[in-house]
Design a protein around this motif. Structure first.
Motif, PDB file in Angstrom:
ATOM      1  N   LEU A 205      53.583  85.676 123.089  1.00  0.00           N
ATOM      2  CA  LEU A 205      53.641  85.735 121.697  1.00  0.00           C
ATOM      3  C   LEU A 205      52.362  85.823 121.067  1.00  0.00           C
ATOM      4  O   LEU A 205      52.200  86.630 120.191  1.00  0.00           O
ATOM      5  CB  LEU A 205      54.484  84.768 121.068  1.00  0.00           C
ATOM      6  N   GLU A 206      51.402  84.887 121.198  1.00  0.00           N
ATOM      7  CA  GLU A 206      50.052  84.831 120.672  1.00  0.00           C
ATOM      8  C   GLU A 206      49.313  86.324 121.074  1.00  0.00           C
ATOM      9  O   GLU A 206      48.759  86.805 120.202  1.00  0.00           O
ATOM     10  CB  GLU A 206      49.331  83.895 120.948  1.00  0.00           C
ATOM     11  N   THR A 207      49.164  86.825 122.256  1.00  0.00           N
ATOM     12  CA  THR A 207      48.731  87.983 122.287  1.00  0.00           C
ATOM     13  C   THR A 207      49.294  89.368 121.763  1.00  0.00           C
ATOM     14  O   THR A 207      48.513  90.184 121.367  1.00  0.00           O
ATOM     15  CB  THR A 207      48.998  88.379 124.052  1.00  0.00           C
ATOM     16  N   ALA A 208      50.758  89.310 121.818  1.00  0.00           N
ATOM     17  CA  ALA A 208      51.315  90.407 120.968  1.00  0.00           C
ATOM     18  C   ALA A 208      50.947  90.588 119.542  1.00  0.00           C
ATOM     19  O   ALA A 208      50.952  91.187 118.811  1.00  0.00           O
ATOM     20  CB  ALA A 208      52.937  90.501 121.195  1.00  0.00           C
ATOM     21  N   ILE A 209      50.837  89.324 119.067  1.00  0.00           N
ATOM     22  CA  ILE A 209      50.570  89.174 117.503  1.00  0.00           C
ATOM     23  C   ILE A 209      49.294  89.581 117.287  1.00  0.00           C
ATOM     24  O   ILE A 209      49.034  90.318 116.250  1.00  0.00           O
ATOM     25  CB  ILE A 209      50.847  87.729 117.074  1.00  0.00           C
ATOM     26  N   ASN A 210      48.204  89.315 118.081  1.00  0.00           N
ATOM     27  CA  ASN A 210      46.848  89.562 117.602  1.00  0.00           C
ATOM     28  C   ASN A 210      46.528  91.180 118.171  1.00  0.00           C
ATOM     29  O   ASN A 210      45.345  91.406 117.656  1.00  0.00           O
ATOM     30  CB  ASN A 210      45.995  88.597 118.664  1.00  0.00           C
ATOM     31  N   GLN A 211      47.383  91.859 118.575  1.00  0.00           N
ATOM     32  CA  GLN A 211      47.066  93.136 118.929  1.00  0.00           C
ATOM     33  C   GLN A 211      47.534  94.135 117.762  1.00  0.00           C
ATOM     34  O   GLN A 211      48.602  93.676 117.322  1.00  0.00           O
ATOM     35  CB  GLN A 211      47.795  93.751 120.220  1.00  0.00           C
ATOM     36  N   PRO A 212      46.736  95.154 117.745  1.00  0.00           N
ATOM     37  CA  PRO A 212      47.109  96.233 116.469  1.00  0.00           C
ATOM     38  C   PRO A 212      48.237  96.871 116.897  1.00  0.00           C
ATOM     39  O   PRO A 212      48.411  97.152 118.193  1.00  0.00           O
ATOM     40  CB  PRO A 212      45.696  97.006 116.441  1.00  0.00           C
ATOM     41  N   ALA A 213      49.193  97.135 115.999  1.00  0.00           N
ATOM     42  CA  ALA A 213      50.610  97.917 116.214  1.00  0.00           C
ATOM     43  C   ALA A 213      49.969  99.466 116.673  1.00  0.00           C
ATOM     44  O   ALA A 213      49.183  99.978 115.858  1.00  0.00           O
ATOM     45  CB  ALA A 213      51.380  97.804 115.147  1.00  0.00           C
ATOM     46  N   GLN A 214      50.737 100.039 117.402  1.00  0.00           N
ATOM     47  CA  GLN A 214      50.480 101.217 117.929  1.00  0.00           C
ATOM     48  C   GLN A 214      51.657 102.127 117.497  1.00  0.00           C
ATOM     49  O   GLN A 214      52.835 101.957 117.779  1.00  0.00           O
ATOM     50  CB  GLN A 214      50.258 101.421 119.379  1.00  0.00           C
ATOM     51  N   VAL A 215      51.283 102.904 116.599  1.00  0.00           N
ATOM     52  CA  VAL A 215      52.126 103.922 115.885  1.00  0.00           C
ATOM     53  C   VAL A 215      52.645 105.119 116.789  1.00  0.00           C
ATOM     54  O   VAL A 215      51.202 105.796 116.799  1.00  0.00           O
ATOM     55  CB  VAL A 215      51.898 104.338 114.427  1.00  0.00           C
ATOM     56  N   PRO A 216      53.743 105.391 117.204  1.00  0.00           N
ATOM     57  CA  PRO A 216      53.884 106.672 117.840  1.00  0.00           C
ATOM     58  C   PRO A 216      53.626 107.906 117.016  1.00  0.00           C
ATOM     59  O   PRO A 216      53.977 107.954 115.997  1.00  0.00           O
ATOM     60  CB  PRO A 216      55.157 106.401 118.303  1.00  0.00           C
ATOM     61  N   GLN A 217      52.724 108.944 117.778  1.00  0.00           N
ATOM     62  CA  GLN A 217      52.542 109.999 117.180  1.00  0.00           C
ATOM     63  C   GLN A 217      53.557 111.051 117.489  1.00  0.00           C
ATOM     64  O   GLN A 217      54.095 111.238 118.587  1.00  0.00           O
ATOM     65  CB  GLN A 217      51.273 110.581 117.382  1.00  0.00           C
ATOM     66  N   ILE A 218      54.376 111.818 116.534  1.00  0.00           N
ATOM     67  CA  ILE A 218      55.543 112.777 116.719  1.00  0.00           C
ATOM     68  C   ILE A 218      54.777 114.035 116.993  1.00  0.00           C
ATOM     69  O   ILE A 218      54.062 114.506 115.611  1.00  0.00           O
ATOM     70  CB  ILE A 218      56.513 112.421 115.612  1.00  0.00           C
ATOM     71  N   ALA A 219      55.053 114.771 117.834  1.00  0.00           N
ATOM     72  CA  ALA A 219      54.432 116.263 117.879  1.00  0.00           C
ATOM     73  C   ALA A 219      55.327 117.263 117.048  1.00  0.00           C
ATOM     74  O   ALA A 219      56.498 116.992 116.817  1.00  0.00           O
ATOM     75  CB  ALA A 219      54.705 116.605 119.250  1.00  0.00           C
ATOM     76  N   PRO A 220      54.633 117.993 116.268  1.00  0.00           N
ATOM     77  CA  PRO A 220      55.471 119.050 115.334  1.00  0.00           C
ATOM     78  C   PRO A 220      56.230 119.785 116.139  1.00  0.00           C
ATOM     79  O   PRO A 220      55.910 120.316 117.357  1.00  0.00           O
ATOM     80  CB  PRO A 220      54.343 119.772 114.707  1.00  0.00           C
ATOM     81  N   GLN A 221      57.432 120.077 115.960  1.00  0.00           N
ATOM     82  CA  GLN A 221      58.462 121.100 116.301  1.00  0.00           C
ATOM     83  C   GLN A 221      57.817 122.623 116.301  1.00  0.00           C
ATOM     84  O   GLN A 221      57.632 122.825 115.224  1.00  0.00           O
ATOM     85  CB  GLN A 221      59.783 120.775 115.884  1.00  0.00           C
ATOM     86  N   PRO A 222      58.246 123.610 117.184  1.00  0.00           N
ATOM     87  CA  PRO A 222      57.731 124.794 117.051  1.00  0.00           C
ATOM     88  C   PRO A 222      58.721 125.334 116.300  1.00  0.00           C
ATOM     89  O   PRO A 222      59.992 125.143 116.079  1.00  0.00           O
ATOM     90  CB  PRO A 222      57.940 125.321 118.350  1.00  0.00           C
TER      91      PRO A 222
END
Length: 104
Positions: free
Chosen positions: A65-82
Motif C-alpha cells: 500500500l505504501e509503495t502504491a500510494i507513493n507512485q504517480p498514477a499512470q493515465v492510459p492513453q487512448i489511441a484515436p480511432q481512424p
C-alpha cells in the motif's frame, strides 16, 4: 424606462454568464490533482499511525500500500480511432417506383 431596465438586466446576466477567458479544463485538472494528493497524504498518515503488524501478511500488505500510494498514477492513453472511409461509388437514396400507366 423599459429599454433601460432591459439593458441593465441583459448586461448583468451577460456579466454573470459569460466566461471570463477562464480555462475550466486546467482548473478541473488542478483540482483533481490536489484531491489525489490530499487522499494520498491522508492514507499515508493513517498507515503511519496504525499499530505495528504482528504477521507477515500485514507487513507485506502495508508495504504494498505504501509503495502504491507513493507512485504517480499512470493515465492510459487512448489511441484515436481512424475515420470511416467513404465507399468509392456514391450511395443513392432509394427512389419510389414509377407510377403505373393505369393509375393516370
Amino acid at each position: 424606462m423599459f429599454l433601460v431596465r432591459s439593458a441593465f438586466w441583459l448586461t448583468a446576466a451577460w456579466l454573470v454568464i459569460a466566461p471570463a477567458h477562464h480555462d475550466f479544463s486546467a482548473t478541473a485538472d488542478a483540482a483533481g490533482a490536489e484531491i489525489v494528493k490530499g487522499g494520498q497524504a491522508l492514507i499515508s498518515a493513517g498507515l503511519s499511525r496504525a499499530p505495528e503488524c504482528a504477521s507477515f501478511e500485514c507487513a507485506a500488505g502495508r508495504a504494498i500500500l505504501e509503495t502504491a500510494i507513493n507512485q504517480p498514477a499512470q493515465v492510459p492513453q487512448i489511441a484515436p480511432q481512424p475515420h470511416l472511409t467513404v465507399a468509392a461509388s456514391p450511395v443513392q437514396a432509394p427512389v419510389p417506383p414509377r407510377r403505373p400507366d393505369w393509375a393516370s
